[in-house]
Write a protein that holds these residues in place. Structure first.
Motif, mmCIF file in Angstrom:
data_model
loop_
_atom_site.group_PDB
_atom_site.id
_atom_site.type_symbol
_atom_site.label_atom_id
_atom_site.label_comp_id
_atom_site.label_asym_id
_atom_site.label_seq_id
_atom_site.Cartn_x
_atom_site.Cartn_y
_atom_site.Cartn_z
ATOM 1 N N PHE A 168 -24.212 43.403 -47.903
ATOM 2 C CA PHE A 168 -25.380 42.606 -48.124
ATOM 3 C C PHE A 168 -26.506 42.830 -47.204
ATOM 4 N N TYR A 169 -25.958 43.081 -45.802
ATOM 5 C CA TYR A 169 -26.857 42.917 -44.509
ATOM 6 C C TYR A 169 -27.637 44.120 -44.275
ATOM 7 N N ASP A 170 -28.361 44.849 -45.168
ATOM 8 C CA ASP A 170 -29.216 45.762 -44.310
ATOM 9 C C ASP A 170 -30.315 44.854 -43.701
ATOM 10 N N LEU A 194 -33.311 38.081 -45.671
ATOM 11 C CA LEU A 194 -33.284 37.155 -46.960
ATOM 12 C C LEU A 194 -32.060 36.044 -46.451
ATOM 13 N N PHE A 195 -31.272 36.365 -45.731
ATOM 14 C CA PHE A 195 -30.155 35.301 -45.380
ATOM 15 C C PHE A 195 -30.699 34.403 -44.441
ATOM 16 N N ASP A 196 -31.665 34.767 -43.596
ATOM 17 C CA ASP A 196 -32.378 33.795 -42.494
ATOM 18 C C ASP A 196 -33.204 32.801 -43.405
ATOM 19 N N GLU A 224 -31.483 23.358 -50.143
ATOM 20 C CA GLU A 224 -30.061 23.061 -50.845
ATOM 21 C C GLU A 224 -29.224 23.527 -49.923
ATOM 22 N N TYR A 225 -29.373 24.400 -48.961
ATOM 23 C CA TYR A 225 -28.527 25.354 -48.111
ATOM 24 C C TYR A 225 -28.265 24.247 -46.887
ATOM 25 N N TYR A 226 -27.230 23.263 -46.877
ATOM 26 C CA TYR A 226 -27.029 22.403 -45.949
ATOM 27 C C TYR A 226 -26.193 23.237 -44.822
ATOM 28 N N PRO A 231 -19.925 31.130 -35.593
ATOM 29 C CA PRO A 231 -20.509 30.161 -36.454
ATOM 30 C C PRO A 231 -20.842 30.340 -37.999
ATOM 31 N N GLY A 232 -21.323 29.322 -38.761
ATOM 32 C CA GLY A 232 -22.060 29.587 -40.139
ATOM 33 C C GLY A 232 -20.825 29.711 -41.261
ATOM 34 N N SER A 233 -19.611 29.520 -40.737
ATOM 35 C CA SER A 233 -18.734 29.650 -41.766
ATOM 36 C C SER A 233 -18.440 30.922 -42.307
ATOM 37 N N SER A 234 -18.823 32.028 -41.413
ATOM 38 C CA SER A 234 -18.619 33.263 -41.984
ATOM 39 C C SER A 234 -17.179 33.741 -42.305
ATOM 40 N N GLY A 289 -15.207 32.137 -43.912
ATOM 41 C CA GLY A 289 -15.288 31.931 -45.430
ATOM 42 C C GLY A 289 -15.306 33.027 -46.250
ATOM 43 N N ASN A 290 -15.931 34.162 -45.761
ATOM 44 C CA ASN A 290 -15.979 35.392 -46.607
ATOM 45 C C ASN A 290 -14.748 36.035 -46.698
ATOM 46 N N PHE A 291 -13.810 35.720 -45.865
ATOM 47 C CA PHE A 291 -12.461 36.541 -46.004
ATOM 48 C C PHE A 291 -11.360 35.809 -46.845
ATOM 49 N N ALA A 294 -26.132 24.678 -53.312
ATOM 50 C CA ALA A 294 -26.419 25.608 -52.224
ATOM 51 C C ALA A 294 -26.554 27.039 -52.407
ATOM 52 N N TYR A 295 -25.792 27.231 -53.609
ATOM 53 C CA TYR A 295 -25.636 28.694 -53.817
ATOM 54 C C TYR A 295 -26.632 28.882 -55.104
ATOM 55 N N ASN A 296 -27.135 28.052 -55.636
ATOM 56 C CA ASN A 296 -28.187 28.236 -56.766
ATOM 57 C C ASN A 296 -29.551 27.608 -56.557
ATOM 58 N N THR A 303 -19.612 39.897 -55.738
ATOM 59 C CA THR A 303 -20.221 40.195 -54.571
ATOM 60 C C THR A 303 -19.696 39.599 -53.299
ATOM 61 N N GLU A 304 -19.430 38.045 -53.498
ATOM 62 C CA GLU A 304 -19.100 37.357 -52.464
ATOM 63 C C GLU A 304 -17.898 36.258 -52.780
ATOM 64 N N ASN A 305 -17.061 35.845 -51.663
ATOM 65 C CA ASN A 305 -16.412 34.645 -51.900
ATOM 66 C C ASN A 305 -16.689 33.857 -50.769
ATOM 67 N N SER A 306 -16.972 32.729 -50.841
ATOM 68 C CA SER A 306 -17.234 31.590 -49.605
ATOM 69 C C SER A 306 -16.031 30.501 -49.874
ATOM 70 N N TYR A 307 -15.054 30.921 -48.906
ATOM 71 C CA TYR A 307 -13.867 29.762 -49.025
ATOM 72 C C TYR A 307 -14.327 28.303 -48.109
HETATM 73 C C1 AVJ Z 1 -22.834 33.846 -44.120
HETATM 74 C C2 AVJ Z 1 -21.026 34.018 -45.556
HETATM 75 C C3 AVJ Z 1 -21.189 31.887 -44.365
HETATM 76 O O1 AVJ Z 1 -20.922 31.914 -47.676
HETATM 77 O O2 AVJ Z 1 -22.480 30.591 -47.386
HETATM 78 C C4 AVJ Z 1 -25.153 32.184 -48.348
HETATM 79 C C5 AVJ Z 1 -23.495 33.598 -47.164
HETATM 80 N N1 AVJ Z 1 -24.228 33.794 -49.611
HETATM 81 N N2 AVJ Z 1 -25.681 32.094 -49.588
HETATM 82 C C6 AVJ Z 1 -21.927 31.562 -47.050
HETATM 83 C C7 AVJ Z 1 -24.184 33.269 -48.423
HETATM 84 C C8 AVJ Z 1 -24.907 33.131 -50.490
HETATM 85 C C9 AVJ Z 1 -22.866 32.821 -46.403
HETATM 86 N N3 AVJ Z 1 -22.167 33.020 -45.090
#
Ligand code: AVJ
Length: 311
Positions: free
Chosen positions: A32-34, A40-42, A49-51, A152-155, A157-159, A195-197, A269-273
């Motif tokens: 995602f991160y070009d 866009l992530f910032d 919604e993104y708490y 930080p950021g619960s990154s 959770g991507n794994f 948070a994701y919609n 494209t992504e999991n966020s555990y």
């Molecule tokens: C950067 C992986 C923590 O999973 O919440 C935000 C990425 N994806 N909205 C997350 C993300 C969609 C974020 N992380």
């Protein structure tokens, strides 16, 4: 744009081709991160919604002194997935005589811009950005003090849990000082879903940017309007899944291949555990850390853990 043979030999080209060839289609969220994806992530971090970002910043702000006391003086901070460097500023301000900051990020342009800004704001601080993929093997310059990881950021959770364990175990070996890690918590599914919609569609743009990146870098011909953003909570696996769902039967051209996709098929494209405090502590312990402290907000939405490598 016509892709050069060179770009089609890149790791990203390989990952995209494999994603569209294998079933189910899936690709690592690291792509995602070009520069645009980082931007866009910032923007996501500012959404109502993104708490997670706001909650974690609140915890860092409120508990900075307590956190700094636990960490101790003279440490070198290594930040994994550093992004905008907004959070580490709170930490650096509280730490006693930090020996330096090594921010690591896969998004080189964004990393160097935010590191240069931090260096301007903190002229006395040793800042050395390192653009690399920390999921691969890498070597860091010699440490200038006890090494403390900041993740930080619960990154994390991507794994997948079976990848998160080995990643944390590697960190336990590198980080003689300890690891300060932000972990998003299991909560009401409606809050997770929102948070994701988000209403402004920034998360959808972030998700589709993967396809725009493939078009720009690899000369692919994804029609973004033919791909729907889908994000939902999966309770048994305690994770948000993000997908791009094909709105029709179509053929995508990518690096000399014609790849057919059926209506309704998706690219995962992504999991966020999401974790419970106890569940994450068990994972950290099995990876060779001793959980020493944890800070949680009053709504129990987010947690920050202080972990020491178990001797
Ligand atoms: C950067 C992986 C923590 O999973 O919440 C935000 C990425 N994806 N909205 C997350 C993300 C969609 C974020 N992380």
């Amino acid at each position: 744009m016509k892709p050069s043979p060179d770009t089609c030999a890149s790791e990203f080209a390989h990952a995209m081709q494999e994603a569209l060839t294998r079933h189910p289609h899936r690709i690592s969220p690291k792509w995602f991160y070009d520069a645009e994806g980082s931007r866009l992530f910032d923007a996501i971090c500012e959404l109502p919604e993104y708490y997670p970002t706001r909650t974690e910043l609140g915890l860092l702000d409120r508990h900075a002194d307590d956190i700094a006391r636990r960490i101790g003086p003279g440490v070198e901070v290594v930040e994994f997935g550093a992004g905008s460097l907004r959070k580490v500023r709170l930490l650096l301000d509280a730490l006693e005589r930090p020996a330096g900051l090594l921010p690591i990020d896969i998004s080189a342009e964004h990393l160097h811009a935010s590191a240069a800004q931090l260096q301007r704001d903190r002229p006395g601080l040793f800042v050395r950005p390192v653009a690399l993929d920390f999921t691969q093997d890498f070597a860091l310059p010699a440490a200038r003090g006890p090494r403390v990881g900041f993740f930080p950021g619960s990154s994390i959770g991507n794994f997948e849990p079976d990848e998160a364990g080995p990643l944390l175990a590697r960190m336990a070996r590198w980080l003689d000082g300890g690891l300060l890690i932000g972990v998003d918590l299991v909560k009401e599914p409606d809050l997770l879903h929102a948070a994701y919609n988000d209403a402004q569609g920034v998360t959808a743009r972030f998700n589709r940017n993967l396809l725009a990146r493939a078009n720009a870098e690899l000369g692919a011909d994804f029609n973004l309007a033919r791909w729907a953003h889908s994000a939902f909570f999966h309770p048994p696996l305690q994770r948000i899944e993000m997908h791009l769902v094909s709105r029709c039967d179509q053929v995508v051209h990518l690096c000399g291949h014609a790849l057919p996709v059926e209506e309704g098929e998706s690219i995962h494209t992504e999991n966020s555990y999401k974790y419970t405090v106890a569940g994450f502590q068990r994972l950290a312990e099995s990876a060779g850390f001793r959980p020493e402290a944890v800070w949680v907000d009053s709504r129990r939405w987010f947690s920050i853990h202080w972990l020491r490598p178990a001797a």
